[in-house]
Design a protein around this motif. Sequence first.
Motif, PDB file in Angstrom:
ATOM      1  N   ARG A   1      -4.799   0.423 -17.793  1.00  0.00           N
ATOM      2  CA  ARG A   1      -5.565  -0.179 -16.700  1.00  0.00           C
ATOM      3  C   ARG A   1      -5.710  -1.689 -16.893  1.00  0.00           C
ATOM      4  NH1 ARG A   1      -6.785  -2.647 -13.246  1.00  0.00           N
ATOM      5  NH2 ARG A   1      -8.716  -2.739 -12.111  1.00  0.00           N
ATOM      6  N   SER A   2      -5.819  -2.143 -18.134  1.00  0.00           N
ATOM      7  CA  SER A   2      -5.982  -3.571 -18.402  1.00  0.00           C
ATOM      8  C   SER A   2      -4.727  -4.370 -18.081  1.00  0.00           C
ATOM      9  CB  SER A   2      -6.370  -3.782 -19.862  1.00  0.00           C
ATOM     10  OG  SER A   2      -5.380  -3.236 -20.711  1.00  0.00           O
ATOM     11  N   ALA A   3      -3.577  -3.731 -17.933  1.00  0.00           N
ATOM     12  CA  ALA A   3      -2.327  -4.428 -17.616  1.00  0.00           C
ATOM     13  C   ALA A   3      -2.120  -4.601 -16.120  1.00  0.00           C
ATOM     14  CB  ALA A   3      -1.151  -3.673 -18.210  1.00  0.00           C
ATOM     15  N   ILE A   4      -2.899  -3.894 -15.304  1.00  0.00           N
ATOM     16  CA  ILE A   4      -2.703  -3.883 -13.852  1.00  0.00           C
ATOM     17  C   ILE A   4      -3.648  -4.882 -13.186  1.00  0.00           C
ATOM     18  CG2 ILE A   4      -2.777  -2.462 -11.777  1.00  0.00           C
ATOM     19  CD1 ILE A   4      -2.458  -0.007 -13.626  1.00  0.00           C
ATOM     20  N   THR A   5      -3.088  -5.757 -12.341  1.00  0.00           N
ATOM     21  CA  THR A   5      -3.932  -6.650 -11.547  1.00  0.00           C
ATOM     22  C   THR A   5      -4.063  -6.157 -10.115  1.00  0.00           C
ATOM     23  OG1 THR A   5      -2.048  -8.063 -10.982  1.00  0.00           O
ATOM     24  CG2 THR A   5      -3.374  -8.690 -12.903  1.00  0.00           C
ATOM     25  N   ASP A   6      -3.063  -5.432  -9.619  1.00  0.00           N
ATOM     26  CA  ASP A   6      -3.095  -4.941  -8.244  1.00  0.00           C
ATOM     27  C   ASP A   6      -2.423  -3.576  -8.200  1.00  0.00           C
ATOM     28  OD1 ASP A   6      -3.587  -5.028  -5.475  1.00  0.00           O
ATOM     29  OD2 ASP A   6      -1.579  -5.804  -5.078  1.00  0.00           O
ATOM     30  N   LEU A   7      -3.054  -2.649  -7.496  1.00  0.00           N
ATOM     31  CA  LEU A   7      -2.522  -1.306  -7.327  1.00  0.00           C
ATOM     32  C   LEU A   7      -2.519  -0.993  -5.843  1.00  0.00           C
ATOM     33  CD1 LEU A   7      -1.761   1.540  -8.594  1.00  0.00           C
ATOM     34  CD2 LEU A   7      -4.171   2.074  -8.339  1.00  0.00           C
ATOM     35  N   GLN A   8      -1.341  -0.713  -5.294  1.00  0.00           N
ATOM     36  CA  GLN A   8      -1.211  -0.374  -3.878  1.00  0.00           C
ATOM     37  C   GLN A   8      -0.697   1.054  -3.746  1.00  0.00           C
ATOM     38  OE1 GLN A   8       1.588  -3.183  -2.370  1.00  0.00           O
ATOM     39  NE2 GLN A   8       0.079  -4.801  -2.125  1.00  0.00           N
ATOM     40  N   LEU A   9      -1.349   1.818  -2.885  1.00  0.00           N
ATOM     41  CA  LEU A   9      -0.880   3.160  -2.557  1.00  0.00           C
ATOM     42  C   LEU A   9       0.063   3.017  -1.372  1.00  0.00           C
ATOM     43  CD1 LEU A   9      -0.956   6.239  -2.868  1.00  0.00           C
ATOM     44  CD2 LEU A   9      -2.910   6.236  -1.329  1.00  0.00           C
ATOM     45  N   ILE A  10       1.330   3.297  -1.585  1.00  0.00           N
ATOM     46  CA  ILE A  10       2.338   3.162  -0.531  1.00  0.00           C
ATOM     47  C   ILE A  10       2.340   4.395   0.363  1.00  0.00           C
ATOM     48  CG2 ILE A  10       4.780   2.764  -0.049  1.00  0.00           C
ATOM     49  CD1 ILE A  10       3.399   0.433  -1.459  1.00  0.00           C
ATOM     50  N   ALA A  11       2.359   5.584  -0.243  1.00  0.00           N
ATOM     51  CA  ALA A  11       2.411   6.822   0.541  1.00  0.00           C
ATOM     52  C   ALA A  11       1.985   8.000  -0.325  1.00  0.00           C
ATOM     53  CB  ALA A  11       3.822   7.065   1.081  1.00  0.00           C
ATOM     54  N   VAL A  12       1.586   9.055   0.354  1.00  0.00           N
ATOM     55  CA  VAL A  12       1.326  10.338  -0.303  1.00  0.00           C
ATOM     56  C   VAL A  12       2.505  11.231   0.049  1.00  0.00           C
ATOM     57  CG1 VAL A  12      -0.205  12.318  -0.467  1.00  0.00           C
ATOM     58  CG2 VAL A  12      -1.161  10.036  -0.090  1.00  0.00           C
ATOM     59  N   ILE A  13       3.271  11.596  -0.944  1.00  0.00           N
ATOM     60  CA  ILE A  13       4.471  12.394  -0.744  1.00  0.00           C
ATOM     61  C   ILE A  13       4.117  13.855  -1.000  1.00  0.00           C
ATOM     62  CG2 ILE A  13       6.890  12.696  -1.379  1.00  0.00           C
ATOM     63  CD1 ILE A  13       6.228   9.868  -0.368  1.00  0.00           C
ATOM     64  N   THR A  14       4.343  14.691   0.000  1.00  0.00           N
ATOM     65  CA  THR A  14       4.085  16.124  -0.120  1.00  0.00           C
ATOM     66  C   THR A  14       5.336  16.889   0.268  1.00  0.00           C
ATOM     67  OG1 THR A  14       3.262  16.268   2.147  1.00  0.00           O
ATOM     68  CG2 THR A  14       1.639  15.864   0.422  1.00  0.00           C
ATOM     69  N   THR A  15       5.327  18.173  -0.003  1.00  0.00           N
ATOM     70  CA  THR A  15       6.450  19.005   0.407  1.00  0.00           C
ATOM     71  C   THR A  15       6.363  19.219   1.911  1.00  0.00           C
ATOM     72  OG1 THR A  15       5.187  20.992  -0.036  1.00  0.00           O
ATOM     73  CG2 THR A  15       6.626  20.194  -1.792  1.00  0.00           C
ATOM     74  N   PRO A  16       7.489  19.448   2.563  1.00  0.00           N
ATOM     75  CA  PRO A  16       7.445  19.714   3.996  1.00  0.00           C
ATOM     76  C   PRO A  16       6.600  20.946   4.283  1.00  0.00           C
ATOM     77  CG  PRO A  16       9.697  19.423   3.259  1.00  0.00           C
ATOM     78  CD  PRO A  16       8.839  19.441   2.044  1.00  0.00           C
ATOM     79  N   SER A  17       5.830  20.876   5.340  1.00  0.00           N
ATOM     80  CA  SER A  17       4.960  22.010   5.654  1.00  0.00           C
ATOM     81  C   SER A  17       5.788  23.184   6.159  1.00  0.00           C
ATOM     82  CB  SER A  17       3.926  21.611   6.706  1.00  0.00           C
ATOM     83  OG  SER A  17       4.574  21.192   7.880  1.00  0.00           O
ATOM     84  N   ARG A  18       5.301  24.346   5.861  1.00  0.00           N
ATOM     85  CA  ARG A  18       5.974  25.556   6.313  1.00  0.00           C
ATOM     86  C   ARG A  18       5.626  25.811   7.764  1.00  0.00           C
ATOM     87  NH1 ARG A  18       4.467  29.476   1.296  1.00  0.00           N
ATOM     88  NH2 ARG A  18       5.412  28.196  -0.306  1.00  0.00           N
TER      89      ARG A  18
END
Length: 182
Positions: free
Chosen positions: A138-155
């Motif tokens: 955590r001390s090495a990170i200055t910025d954290l961006q969530l690009i996407a939530v990848i899930t399996t295709p829905s049934r």
Amino acid sequence: MSSSQKKVIVRRFAGDVTPGYLPLNAFVRQDAATPRVDLLDLSGRVISLHLNDIKTISYVRDFNLNDTVNPERLARRTFLARPRTEGLWVRLTFRGGDLLEGLAPTDLSLLSNAIEDIGLHLTPPDIRSNTQRIFVPRSAITDLQLIAVITTPSRKKPLPTEEAPSLQDTLFETLPPNSRPN
């Protein structure tokens, strides 16, 4: 120390690289004022490293000691397209300004490490490279961006079947006509 030690390459902000062995989880020791990592080096000695000095810990297939610049053999640091495996697609910016993308797990290990403010375990963009997994403190990170939530295709949802009649339809039919609410 755990009996299951994996090959790692520790890259520090000073620019040096230290090969050694660490367990997959619970390797950060918080006994002192600053968190530390006890790395078992190639000669069998335990080296205590400050977590604040570490940029990444790469779990690797081979040490590649002949390559002094990039022994992790991490050629791609970003995804070329949307990842196919499940997880949180994140982009990290380090203290030095360089970027790294990876997939963080969507399980309790992500939350427990975030609560303890230790760091993130990521799957790198190219899993066929020498690096299989990366730990970023955590001390090495200055910025954290969530690009996407990848899930399996829905049934596909199953087609509705013949259901039992609802009790709502017959609720007021059994009452006498003069007792119905107005």
